[in-house]
Design a protein around this motif. Structure first.
Motif, PDB file in Angstrom:
ATOM      1  N   UNK A 194       2.409  16.008   3.503  1.00  0.00           N
ATOM      2  CA  UNK A 194       2.784  14.763   4.215  1.00  0.00           C
ATOM      3  C   UNK A 194       2.485  13.265   3.552  1.00  0.00           C
ATOM      4  N   UNK A 195       3.084  11.959   3.633  1.00  0.00           N
ATOM      5  CA  UNK A 195       2.465  10.727   3.356  1.00  0.00           C
ATOM      6  C   UNK A 195       1.254  10.826   3.524  1.00  0.00           C
ATOM      7  N   UNK A 196       0.525   9.981   2.149  1.00  0.00           N
ATOM      8  CA  UNK A 196      -0.933   9.256   2.244  1.00  0.00           C
ATOM      9  C   UNK A 196      -0.372   8.263   2.789  1.00  0.00           C
ATOM     10  N   UNK A 197      -1.533   7.807   3.840  1.00  0.00           N
ATOM     11  CA  UNK A 197      -1.211   6.540   4.632  1.00  0.00           C
ATOM     12  C   UNK A 197      -2.427   5.725   4.295  1.00  0.00           C
ATOM     13  N   UNK A 198      -3.463   5.796   3.609  1.00  0.00           N
ATOM     14  CA  UNK A 198      -4.565   5.133   3.146  1.00  0.00           C
ATOM     15  C   UNK A 198      -6.027   6.296   2.668  1.00  0.00           C
ATOM     16  N   UNK A 199      -6.094   5.183   0.834  1.00  0.00           N
ATOM     17  CA  UNK A 199      -7.336   5.889   0.586  1.00  0.00           C
ATOM     18  C   UNK A 199      -8.710   5.101   0.694  1.00  0.00           C
ATOM     19  N   UNK A 200      -9.983   5.678   0.751  1.00  0.00           N
ATOM     20  CA  UNK A 200     -11.364   4.264   1.076  1.00  0.00           C
ATOM     21  C   UNK A 200     -12.076   5.055   0.498  1.00  0.00           C
ATOM     22  N   UNK A 201     -12.435   3.991  -0.783  1.00  0.00           N
ATOM     23  CA  UNK A 201     -14.050   4.755  -1.761  1.00  0.00           C
ATOM     24  C   UNK A 201     -15.672   4.870  -1.116  1.00  0.00           C
ATOM     25  N   UNK A 202     -15.952   6.107  -1.381  1.00  0.00           N
ATOM     26  CA  UNK A 202     -17.377   6.219  -0.549  1.00  0.00           C
ATOM     27  C   UNK A 202     -18.545   5.109  -1.706  1.00  0.00           C
TER      28      UNK A 202
END
Length: 333
Positions: free
Chosen positions: A237-245
């Motif tokens: 599945x395509x990875x649409x977004x990434x966010x760091x904590x």
């Protein structure tokens, strides 16, 4: 670990077309939502109220706050225009425009520059302190797919390549590479606590690249984080977004086209938390400034013809009470 036990809230906001971006403010729990229905929305999580719904003349493809000024926002739109929003009055002013669709936008608080890119194969920087915003232009080899601004650096994803530019010297990239070995990239996210970035690819991989200024030991690795099993077959599945904590050093969240949001430990590459599947793709993710809240936009993304076009929804999860059981992902003191 599954996140069924976390506190979550679905925002009761009718959104009439795909959500393109959600972004928390840098000093409050105000959430900015841009959408293909041409509206920019500002939601106050603390008061549980929609503070602003500002219509535009074109589909909004990205948005950002003016970092230290939570009362000002900017959007990139399908008509090429970059617009400035006064979030108190609702007044909208044009900043300038691209020659084609404007797809990505970000603000550098360190340089006071607004950075935009789009289908005209240009990377533009705008000095929004000027009454008539002055822009510097950098020609790129192709249309920009994804972009992230952090400090003095802007990281641009074009096809399978990543290019990092220093805003103090726009002439040429300080780094160019193909982190996923020729596979097209879907998203790029700057690492807030280090000089580096993470990218998500269309085949379910995440690649991290971290530069260590104290020595020559740069860190770079790739791992498959979104493989799914369907009928006994491996499905990516395509990875649409990434966010760091901002709260837990070494933790980041990914969202994919199958509707899953997952928190990972960057060092061990282990899954820490997986949220229950959303009805649509996970289109965008954002942590609040303290890292205690995670916003998830569940929306079709126009990436896959098979997507179910259910109404977009935005969820906000309280994640500060999630037990991070990894030895390397630790809460910041």
């Amino acid at each position: 670990m599954n996140a069924n036990s976390t506190q979550s809230k679905k925002l009761e906001i009718p959104i009439n077309d795909a959500v393109s971006r959600i972004r928390f403010a840098s000093h409050s729990n105000n959430l900015l939502i841009s959408s293909w229905d041409s509206n920019l929305r500002l939601y106050d999580f603390d008061a549980s109220v929609l503070r602003l719904e500002a219509p535009s003349q074109a589909s909004l493809l990205d948005c950002c706050f003016q970092d230290d000024n939570d009362s000002v926002a900017f959007t990139a739109a399908s008509d090429g225009f970059i617009r400035r929003y006064d979030l108190h009055s609702g007044i909208i002013d044009p900043v300038g425009s691209h020659d084609d669709m404007a797809t990505c936008i970000g603000y550098s608080n360190e340089t006071c520059l607004l950075i935009t890119s789009g289908f005209d194969k240009k990377l533009l920087s705008w000095d929004v302190r000027m009454k008539k915003a002055f822009s510097l232009s950098k020609s790129l080899d192709a249309e920009t797919d994804t972009m992230s601004v952090s400090g003095f650096l802007v990281t641009v994803g074009i096809g399978a390549s990543v290019h990092v530019y220093d805003l103090r010297n726009f002439d040429k990239p300080i780094l160019s590479m193909e982190p996923c070995n020729g596979t097209r990239l879907r998203c790029v996210s700057s690492i807030p606590y280090a000089e580096g970035f993470a990218v998500g690819s269309v085949d379910g991989r995440v690649a991290l690249q971290v530069s260590n200024s104290s020595n020559s030991n740069d860190i770079g690795y790739t791992f498959r984080c979104h493989p799914r099993s369907k009928d006994g077959q491996h499905h990516l599945a395509s990875v649409n977004d990434i966010a760091f904590s901002p709260l837990v050093s070494g933790a980041f969240v990914t969202g994919d086209d199958e509707g899953y949001a997952t928190i990972w430990d960057a060092r061990s590459r282990k899954r820490l938390v997986e949220f229950p599947r959303y009805s649509n793709s996970v289109a965008s993710l954002s942590y609040n400034h303290s890292g205690q809240l995670l916003a998830v936009a569940s929306s079709y993304t126009y990436q896959e013809a098979k997507e179910i076009e259910e109404p977009p929804q935005v969820f906000i999860h309280e994640v500060d009470n999630i037990d991070i059981g990894s030895s390397s992902a630790r809460r910041k003191r």
